[in-house]
Design a protein around this motif. Sequence first.
Motif, PDB file in Angstrom:
ATOM      1  N   LYS A  53      45.542  27.779  24.483  1.00  0.00           N
ATOM      2  CA  LYS A  53      44.852  28.777  25.334  1.00  0.00           C
ATOM      3  C   LYS A  53      45.827  29.401  26.332  1.00  0.00           C
ATOM      4  O   LYS A  53      45.604  29.398  27.538  1.00  0.00           O
ATOM      5  CB  LYS A  53      43.674  28.133  26.077  1.00  0.00           C
ATOM      6  CG  LYS A  53      42.673  27.447  25.167  1.00  0.00           C
ATOM      7  CD  LYS A  53      41.988  28.450  24.245  1.00  0.00           C
ATOM      8  CE  LYS A  53      40.852  27.822  23.433  1.00  0.00           C
ATOM      9  NZ  LYS A  53      41.338  26.889  22.399  1.00  0.00           N
ATOM     10  N   LEU A  54      46.928  29.941  25.811  1.00  0.00           N
ATOM     11  CA  LEU A  54      48.012  30.460  26.644  1.00  0.00           C
ATOM     12  C   LEU A  54      47.820  31.938  26.988  1.00  0.00           C
ATOM     13  O   LEU A  54      47.179  32.691  26.262  1.00  0.00           O
ATOM     14  CB  LEU A  54      49.347  30.305  25.916  1.00  0.00           C
ATOM     15  CG  LEU A  54      49.746  28.888  25.491  1.00  0.00           C
ATOM     16  CD1 LEU A  54      51.058  28.916  24.703  1.00  0.00           C
ATOM     17  CD2 LEU A  54      49.872  27.965  26.700  1.00  0.00           C
ATOM     18  N   ASN A  55      48.414  32.322  28.102  1.00  0.00           N
ATOM     19  CA  ASN A  55      48.580  33.726  28.482  1.00  0.00           C
ATOM     20  C   ASN A  55      50.070  34.045  28.405  1.00  0.00           C
ATOM     21  O   ASN A  55      50.894  33.301  28.946  1.00  0.00           O
ATOM     22  CB  ASN A  55      48.087  33.972  29.912  1.00  0.00           C
ATOM     23  CG  ASN A  55      46.618  33.662  30.067  1.00  0.00           C
ATOM     24  OD1 ASN A  55      45.787  34.209  29.364  1.00  0.00           O
ATOM     25  ND2 ASN A  55      46.288  32.775  30.995  1.00  0.00           N
ATOM     26  N   TYR A  56      50.412  35.149  27.751  1.00  0.00           N
ATOM     27  CA  TYR A  56      51.806  35.536  27.600  1.00  0.00           C
ATOM     28  C   TYR A  56      52.117  36.828  28.360  1.00  0.00           C
ATOM     29  O   TYR A  56      51.262  37.704  28.509  1.00  0.00           O
ATOM     30  CB  TYR A  56      52.133  35.813  26.132  1.00  0.00           C
ATOM     31  CG  TYR A  56      52.230  34.612  25.224  1.00  0.00           C
ATOM     32  CD1 TYR A  56      53.060  33.538  25.517  1.00  0.00           C
ATOM     33  CD2 TYR A  56      51.531  34.589  24.011  1.00  0.00           C
ATOM     34  CE1 TYR A  56      53.169  32.462  24.650  1.00  0.00           C
ATOM     35  CE2 TYR A  56      51.638  33.525  23.137  1.00  0.00           C
ATOM     36  CZ  TYR A  56      52.458  32.459  23.452  1.00  0.00           C
ATOM     37  OH  TYR A  56      52.562  31.407  22.597  1.00  0.00           O
ATOM     38  N   ALA A 100      49.370  40.654  25.896  1.00  0.00           N
ATOM     39  CA  ALA A 100      50.065  40.794  27.182  1.00  0.00           C
ATOM     40  C   ALA A 100      49.854  42.203  27.720  1.00  0.00           C
ATOM     41  O   ALA A 100      50.015  43.177  26.986  1.00  0.00           O
ATOM     42  CB  ALA A 100      51.550  40.511  27.022  1.00  0.00           C
ATOM     43  N   ARG A 101      49.534  42.316  28.995  1.00  0.00           N
ATOM     44  CA  ARG A 101      49.179  43.612  29.581  1.00  0.00           C
ATOM     45  C   ARG A 101      50.281  44.200  30.467  1.00  0.00           C
ATOM     46  O   ARG A 101      50.151  45.328  30.935  1.00  0.00           O
ATOM     47  CB  ARG A 101      47.895  43.463  30.409  1.00  0.00           C
ATOM     48  CG  ARG A 101      46.689  42.990  29.626  1.00  0.00           C
ATOM     49  CD  ARG A 101      46.046  44.094  28.844  1.00  0.00           C
ATOM     50  NE  ARG A 101      45.536  45.144  29.714  1.00  0.00           N
ATOM     51  CZ  ARG A 101      45.057  46.303  29.280  1.00  0.00           C
ATOM     52  NH1 ARG A 101      45.051  46.569  27.986  1.00  0.00           N
ATOM     53  NH2 ARG A 101      44.591  47.205  30.130  1.00  0.00           N
ATOM     54  N   ASP A 150      47.634  53.138  27.239  1.00  0.00           N
ATOM     55  CA  ASP A 150      46.864  52.467  28.289  1.00  0.00           C
ATOM     56  C   ASP A 150      46.829  50.948  28.117  1.00  0.00           C
ATOM     57  O   ASP A 150      46.361  50.232  28.993  1.00  0.00           O
ATOM     58  CB  ASP A 150      45.422  52.996  28.301  1.00  0.00           C
ATOM     59  CG  ASP A 150      45.349  54.475  28.687  1.00  0.00           C
ATOM     60  OD1 ASP A 150      46.243  54.920  29.434  1.00  0.00           O
ATOM     61  OD2 ASP A 150      44.415  55.150  28.230  1.00  0.00           O
ATOM     62  N   ALA A 151      47.342  50.461  26.988  1.00  0.00           N
ATOM     63  CA  ALA A 151      47.242  49.026  26.685  1.00  0.00           C
ATOM     64  C   ALA A 151      48.221  48.185  27.495  1.00  0.00           C
ATOM     65  O   ALA A 151      47.924  47.039  27.842  1.00  0.00           O
ATOM     66  CB  ALA A 151      47.471  48.789  25.192  1.00  0.00           C
ATOM     67  N   ILE A 152      49.392  48.746  27.791  1.00  0.00           N
ATOM     68  CA  ILE A 152      50.459  47.983  28.454  1.00  0.00           C
ATOM     69  C   ILE A 152      50.935  48.739  29.693  1.00  0.00           C
ATOM     70  O   ILE A 152      51.229  49.933  29.630  1.00  0.00           O
ATOM     71  CB  ILE A 152      51.688  47.772  27.535  1.00  0.00           C
ATOM     72  CG1 ILE A 152      51.269  47.253  26.154  1.00  0.00           C
ATOM     73  CG2 ILE A 152      52.697  46.848  28.194  1.00  0.00           C
ATOM     74  CD1 ILE A 152      50.744  45.863  26.132  1.00  0.00           C
ATOM     75  N   LYS A 153      51.042  48.037  30.805  1.00  0.00           N
ATOM     76  CA  LYS A 153      51.588  48.607  32.031  1.00  0.00           C
ATOM     77  C   LYS A 153      53.086  48.304  32.056  1.00  0.00           C
ATOM     78  O   LYS A 153      53.492  47.143  32.088  1.00  0.00           O
ATOM     79  CB  LYS A 153      50.893  47.992  33.255  1.00  0.00           C
ATOM     80  CG  LYS A 153      51.246  48.641  34.582  1.00  0.00           C
ATOM     81  CD  LYS A 153      50.397  48.041  35.702  1.00  0.00           C
ATOM     82  CE  LYS A 153      50.710  48.663  37.057  1.00  0.00           C
ATOM     83  NZ  LYS A 153      49.889  48.064  38.140  1.00  0.00           N
ATOM     84  N   LEU A 154      53.907  49.358  32.004  1.00  0.00           N
ATOM     85  CA  LEU A 154      55.362  49.188  31.958  1.00  0.00           C
ATOM     86  C   LEU A 154      55.970  49.146  33.361  1.00  0.00           C
ATOM     87  O   LEU A 154      55.524  49.864  34.259  1.00  0.00           O
ATOM     88  CB  LEU A 154      56.017  50.319  31.171  1.00  0.00           C
ATOM     89  CG  LEU A 154      55.765  50.388  29.671  1.00  0.00           C
ATOM     90  CD1 LEU A 154      56.711  51.410  29.043  1.00  0.00           C
ATOM     91  CD2 LEU A 154      55.934  49.045  29.001  1.00  0.00           C
ATOM     92  N   THR A 260      51.250  39.499  40.232  1.00  0.00           N
ATOM     93  CA  THR A 260      51.703  38.611  39.169  1.00  0.00           C
ATOM     94  C   THR A 260      53.054  38.048  39.569  1.00  0.00           C
ATOM     95  O   THR A 260      53.966  38.808  39.905  1.00  0.00           O
ATOM     96  CB  THR A 260      51.843  39.378  37.839  1.00  0.00           C
ATOM     97  OG1 THR A 260      50.570  39.906  37.469  1.00  0.00           O
ATOM     98  CG2 THR A 260      52.364  38.473  36.741  1.00  0.00           C
ATOM     99  N   LEU A 261      53.199  36.721  39.534  1.00  0.00           N
ATOM    100  CA  LEU A 261      54.470  36.073  39.862  1.00  0.00           C
ATOM    101  C   LEU A 261      55.006  35.354  38.631  1.00  0.00           C
ATOM    102  O   LEU A 261      54.241  34.740  37.884  1.00  0.00           O
ATOM    103  CB  LEU A 261      54.299  35.051  40.977  1.00  0.00           C
ATOM    104  CG  LEU A 261      53.846  35.514  42.358  1.00  0.00           C
ATOM    105  CD1 LEU A 261      54.003  34.378  43.358  1.00  0.00           C
ATOM    106  CD2 LEU A 261      54.620  36.722  42.823  1.00  0.00           C
ATOM    107  N   THR A 262      56.319  35.408  38.456  1.00  0.00           N
ATOM    108  CA  THR A 262      56.976  34.607  37.420  1.00  0.00           C
ATOM    109  C   THR A 262      58.098  33.804  38.048  1.00  0.00           C
ATOM    110  O   THR A 262      58.955  34.362  38.742  1.00  0.00           O
ATOM    111  CB  THR A 262      57.566  35.492  36.296  1.00  0.00           C
ATOM    112  OG1 THR A 262      56.513  36.192  35.646  1.00  0.00           O
ATOM    113  CG2 THR A 262      58.300  34.635  35.276  1.00  0.00           C
TER     114      THR A 262
END
Length: 287
Positions: A53-56, A100-101, A150-154, A260-262
């Motif tokens: 159940k991961l988020n990438y 992934a968004r 619109d699917a991915i925010k660059l 969002t933090l990485t």
Amino acid sequence: MIYVSSAASAKKRIGESVRELAELGLKNIELTGGTKYYNGYQEELQKLREEFKLNYLVHNYFPPPDQPFVLNLASLNDDVYKKSIEHGRRAIALSKKLGARQLGFHAGFFIDIRVKEIGQKLTKDRLFDKEQAVERFCQAFSLLKDEAGDAIKLYVENNVFSQTNARTYEGKNPFMVTHYEGYLELKKLMDFNLLLDVAHLKVSATSLGLDFEKELEKMIAVSDYIHLSENDGLHDLNHGFLKNSDTLQKLKRYNFKQKTLTLEIYNQIRNTIGNYRVIKDMLFLTK
């Protein structure tokens, strides 16, 4: 949400890296460079996503190309430029496949870096014509924005200008977007979202003789996607934080709940887990 970079694992197959992190309970994983290409890695990532159940998120030099090269969307070398755009398209397609968004690419370079020099001292080369290189970067990013839709925010990530490379280039900056002024210069030419790498900014501020704290205040205000790691202010080391870290004390002043933090801590699984808890506690984040 807090992600951890897949580079926390020293494994050379991305599936093994993700499994190692997932089995330790880490659910949010940013896929980045450092692993080898192999057939079937995309299907493996999808299976791991379902199993744990991961988020990438996908970042910069991922997915791994079958023939290594250094991504540079500002290159004046046609071969590097075309490869960089095609890599960007593959990253967008993979992001869509994995759900992934957000997707970040490094700002361009005014030189072409050799594969063996990634993260190392650069050979002194003649700088590109900056106006042409910036124009190329804008064109490439526009193409990729159309591809993402619109699917991915660059995002464009700020580069790091180390003390070693400042000496090599005698103070001339071979990178786009290393500080707030560089961000504003590019923002005038194209619309983009900033991926703020705090560790990059800390080093670049030192090399450019800028006040890191003031630069951080201005750049954090315009970014909702942040990379975190620690270093000595001279080189990008991708170290973890100690609880008394001066950088963390500066970061505590800001609200990260809508960002969002990485954590970008390299080859240190246990340190990454400890830092995840520290960041969560100190910056008042929730999973």
